[in-house]
Design a protein around this motif. Structure first.
Motif, PDB file in Angstrom:
ATOM      1  N   UNK A   7       0.857  -1.186   0.000  1.00  0.00           N
ATOM      2  CA  UNK A   7       0.000   0.000   0.000  1.00  0.00           C
ATOM      3  C   UNK A   7       0.894   1.236   0.000  1.00  0.00           C
ATOM      4  N   UNK A   8       0.631   2.130  -0.940  1.00  0.00           N
ATOM      5  CA  UNK A   8       1.411   3.361  -1.077  1.00  0.00           C
ATOM      6  C   UNK A   8       0.436   4.533  -1.145  1.00  0.00           C
ATOM      7  N   UNK A  13       3.524   7.924  -4.055  1.00  0.00           N
ATOM      8  CA  UNK A  13       3.680   7.090  -5.249  1.00  0.00           C
ATOM      9  C   UNK A  13       4.266   7.925  -6.389  1.00  0.00           C
ATOM     10  N   UNK A  14       3.770   9.146  -6.567  1.00  0.00           N
ATOM     11  CA  UNK A  14       4.285  10.022  -7.627  1.00  0.00           C
ATOM     12  C   UNK A  14       5.743  10.400  -7.372  1.00  0.00           C
ATOM     13  N   UNK A  15       6.084  10.676  -6.128  1.00  0.00           N
ATOM     14  CA  UNK A  15       7.470  11.001  -5.759  1.00  0.00           C
ATOM     15  C   UNK A  15       8.373   9.809  -6.058  1.00  0.00           C
ATOM     16  N   UNK A  16       7.935   8.632  -5.679  1.00  0.00           N
ATOM     17  CA  UNK A  16       8.723   7.417  -5.879  1.00  0.00           C
ATOM     18  C   UNK A  16       8.915   7.139  -7.363  1.00  0.00           C
ATOM     19  N   UNK A  17       7.857   7.292  -8.156  1.00  0.00           N
ATOM     20  CA  UNK A  17       7.985   7.094  -9.604  1.00  0.00           C
ATOM     21  C   UNK A  17       9.017   8.036 -10.209  1.00  0.00           C
ATOM     22  N   UNK A  18       8.998   9.308  -9.800  1.00  0.00           N
ATOM     23  CA  UNK A  18       9.983  10.277 -10.307  1.00  0.00           C
ATOM     24  C   UNK A  18      11.391   9.870  -9.908  1.00  0.00           C
ATOM     25  N   UNK A  19      11.577   9.464  -8.661  1.00  0.00           N
ATOM     26  CA  UNK A  19      12.897   9.032  -8.195  1.00  0.00           C
ATOM     27  C   UNK A  19      13.391   7.816  -8.973  1.00  0.00           C
ATOM     28  N   UNK A  39      10.220  -1.174  -9.053  1.00  0.00           N
ATOM     29  CA  UNK A  39       9.352  -0.743 -10.154  1.00  0.00           C
ATOM     30  C   UNK A  39       8.334  -1.828 -10.497  1.00  0.00           C
ATOM     31  N   UNK A  40       8.789  -3.074 -10.521  1.00  0.00           N
ATOM     32  CA  UNK A  40       7.887  -4.183 -10.819  1.00  0.00           C
ATOM     33  C   UNK A  40       6.804  -4.311  -9.752  1.00  0.00           C
ATOM     34  N   UNK A  41       7.188  -4.210  -8.475  1.00  0.00           N
ATOM     35  CA  UNK A  41       6.198  -4.291  -7.396  1.00  0.00           C
ATOM     36  C   UNK A  41       5.212  -3.136  -7.463  1.00  0.00           C
ATOM     37  N   UNK A  42       5.692  -1.940  -7.781  1.00  0.00           N
ATOM     38  CA  UNK A  42       4.793  -0.792  -7.868  1.00  0.00           C
ATOM     39  C   UNK A  42       3.775  -0.973  -8.986  1.00  0.00           C
ATOM     40  N   UNK A  43       4.197  -1.595 -10.086  1.00  0.00           N
ATOM     41  CA  UNK A  43       3.278  -1.809 -11.216  1.00  0.00           C
ATOM     42  C   UNK A  43       2.281  -2.926 -10.951  1.00  0.00           C
ATOM     43  N   UNK A  44       2.719  -3.995 -10.282  1.00  0.00           N
ATOM     44  CA  UNK A  44       1.917  -5.208 -10.237  1.00  0.00           C
ATOM     45  C   UNK A  44       1.311  -5.578  -8.890  1.00  0.00           C
ATOM     46  N   UNK A  50      -5.487   7.352  -1.258  1.00  0.00           N
ATOM     47  CA  UNK A  50      -5.358   8.733  -0.791  1.00  0.00           C
ATOM     48  C   UNK A  50      -4.885   8.770   0.666  1.00  0.00           C
ATOM     49  N   UNK A  51      -4.345   9.890   1.067  1.00  0.00           N
ATOM     50  CA  UNK A  51      -3.799  10.084   2.419  1.00  0.00           C
ATOM     51  C   UNK A  51      -4.759   9.620   3.516  1.00  0.00           C
TER      52      UNK A  51
END
Length: 136
Positions: A7-8, A13-19, A39-44, A50-51
């Motif tokens: 759970x993110x 999530x947006x910050x992590x994707x940019x990093x 990256x794979x875990x974030x996608x799948x 939301x906060x």
């Protein structure tokens, strides 16, 4: 796994994707493999929420996390941070380091099987404390 998936929080999530996109040029093979796994875990395997729906016991940026090794008496407490705030002397671990990528999105009491530089290890998230964010 307590919540059936990672759970993110959506802003994180947006910050992590940019990093992750900025770190595609990582020189270390170990760093590259952990970035690719994250990256794979974030996608799948990730639920982005939301906060106001974020469970308090899930590891996120600025959480103080205590983990223990399942096969030894080892235990470590650290704060999960963005790479620019990383400081080993202050126990601030970057989310792009192997330990940081291992715990992100997991909850208290979750067991994590992760391939660290020294080999495959099973960790347990012993405790998660959320730290109030400081606004600048």
């Amino acid at each position: 796994m307590k919540y059936d998936q990672l759970i993110i929080e959506e802003k994180e999530f947006l910050i992590i994707e940019k990093l992750l996109n900025l770190n595609k040029i990582a020189e270390s093979i170990t760093a590259k493999s952990h970035i690719l796994k994250l990256q794979d875990e974030l996608r799948n395997a990730t639920k982005v929420v939301p906060e106001n729906e974020m469970p308090k016991d899930v590891v996120r940026l600025n959480s103080i996390v205590t983990v223990s090794s399942q096969d030894s008496a080892w235990e470590k407490t650290f704060t999960l941070v963005v790479p620019s705030d990383s400081n080993i002397a202050e126990s601030k671990i970057s989310l792009l380091m192997p330990m940081g990528t291992a715990v992100l999105g997991y909850a208290k009491e979750d067991a994590i099987l992760w391939d660290f530089p020294g080999g495959l290890k099973e960790l347990k998230v012993v405790n998660v404390v959320q730290v109030a964010k400081v606004t600048k």
